[in-house]
Design a protein around this motif. Sequence first.
Motif, PDB file in Angstrom:
ATOM      1  N   LEU A 144       5.454  60.265  55.228  1.00  0.00           N
ATOM      2  CA  LEU A 144       5.894  59.722  56.508  1.00  0.00           C
ATOM      3  C   LEU A 144       6.372  58.282  56.339  1.00  0.00           C
ATOM      4  O   LEU A 144       7.383  57.877  56.924  1.00  0.00           O
ATOM      5  N   ASP A 145       5.660  57.500  55.538  1.00  0.00           N
ATOM      6  CA  ASP A 145       6.096  56.129  55.262  1.00  0.00           C
ATOM      7  C   ASP A 145       7.484  56.113  54.632  1.00  0.00           C
ATOM      8  O   ASP A 145       8.333  55.278  54.963  1.00  0.00           O
ATOM      9  N   ILE A 146       7.699  57.032  53.686  1.00  0.00           N
ATOM     10  CA  ILE A 146       9.001  57.100  53.017  1.00  0.00           C
ATOM     11  C   ILE A 146      10.085  57.515  54.000  1.00  0.00           C
ATOM     12  O   ILE A 146      11.191  56.959  54.011  1.00  0.00           O
ATOM     13  N   ALA A 147       9.775  58.491  54.848  1.00  0.00           N
ATOM     14  CA  ALA A 147      10.747  58.927  55.845  1.00  0.00           C
ATOM     15  C   ALA A 147      11.114  57.790  56.794  1.00  0.00           C
ATOM     16  O   ALA A 147      12.280  57.609  57.153  1.00  0.00           O
ATOM     17  N   ASP A 148      10.117  57.011  57.202  1.00  0.00           N
ATOM     18  CA  ASP A 148      10.388  55.873  58.071  1.00  0.00           C
ATOM     19  C   ASP A 148      11.296  54.863  57.379  1.00  0.00           C
ATOM     20  O   ASP A 148      12.202  54.291  57.993  1.00  0.00           O
ATOM     21  N   ALA A 149      11.054  54.621  56.091  1.00  0.00           N
ATOM     22  CA  ALA A 149      11.844  53.638  55.349  1.00  0.00           C
ATOM     23  C   ALA A 149      13.283  54.091  55.162  1.00  0.00           C
ATOM     24  O   ALA A 149      14.208  53.269  55.152  1.00  0.00           O
ATOM     25  N   THR A 150      13.488  55.392  54.993  1.00  0.00           N
ATOM     26  CA  THR A 150      14.820  55.911  54.699  1.00  0.00           C
ATOM     27  C   THR A 150      15.541  56.453  55.924  1.00  0.00           C
ATOM     28  O   THR A 150      16.685  56.896  55.830  1.00  0.00           O
ATOM     29  N   GLY A 151      14.874  56.427  57.081  1.00  0.00           N
ATOM     30  CA  GLY A 151      15.513  56.871  58.308  1.00  0.00           C
ATOM     31  C   GLY A 151      15.684  58.367  58.426  1.00  0.00           C
ATOM     32  O   GLY A 151      16.564  58.839  59.155  1.00  0.00           O
ATOM     33  N   VAL A 152      14.829  59.136  57.749  1.00  0.00           N
ATOM     34  CA  VAL A 152      14.920  60.584  57.787  1.00  0.00           C
ATOM     35  C   VAL A 152      13.860  61.131  58.745  1.00  0.00           C
ATOM     36  O   VAL A 152      12.667  60.872  58.560  1.00  0.00           O
ATOM     37  N   PRO A 153      14.244  61.872  59.779  1.00  0.00           N
ATOM     38  CA  PRO A 153      13.236  62.433  60.687  1.00  0.00           C
ATOM     39  C   PRO A 153      12.414  63.519  59.996  1.00  0.00           C
ATOM     40  O   PRO A 153      12.941  64.276  59.180  1.00  0.00           O
TER      41      PRO A 153
END
Length: 271
Positions: A144-153
């Motif tokens: 989830l942290d990575i998704a937040d950083a990369t803008g991926v839902p």
Amino acid sequence: MSDPSSVIDDLHEESEEADRLVARLGPEEWGLATPAAGWSVAHQIAHLAWTDHSALLAVTDGDGFRALVEQALAAPHTFVDEGAEEYARLAPAELLARWRKGRAALENGLRSAPPGARFPWYGPPMSAASMATARLMETWAHGLDIADATGVPRPPTDRLRHVARLGVRTRDFAYGVHGLTPPTDPFRVELVAPGGELWCHGPEDAPQRVTGPALDFCLLVTRRAHRADLALTADGPDADRWLGIAQAFAGPPGSGRPPKEGGRGGQGHTP
């Protein structure tokens, strides 16, 4: 859980989803900052790789794992960050390959564990199912942290049932790490799953109750969001206090993040 196969299967799927988040990234994107203060995308994968290695030692090499515990006791507040920092220095391709190899070895170790086996950990000993659940929880949270950083839902899935169950089961642990005496009575926890069904834990007539979306509860117990940003309701003073300290991961409690105005807040990293 007598047969750990289902949670190991879900751990595999959760890891594959996180893998897809980073497999497409260019080398410079591994340096993107994530909601965990001071941690890049590389640190997030490094932590997963390092912790998978620790879990593999716990499952296959008790002496090796005990040596790790001694290191952790010598530096309890920096041990996790040091492990992530060491792995994060690797080139992205090498780090990704190490994570993939390590998690595959851990999966094989968990699947081949003798029935009833228990493995040492930084907290109480774990069964194969409990170890897989803990790894799934961390993989989801750091993904989830990575998704937040990369803008991926990342739409929530029913794999969150494992994270939610772990969050409920670690209620007394959360009190303990804050130096508090856990309540003696069980709580009722009713969570609305991503698919709309109700996930329930505890007796129906329990006076202390927590209700709300399963996703929000999982965000809370992994400290990925501040309580003020979540649609969770506590009925009863003990339930209310629990939501202020809930923590599903081993290690000391983090300071967390302040609530975000007008949206969901990210929060820290699991040790």
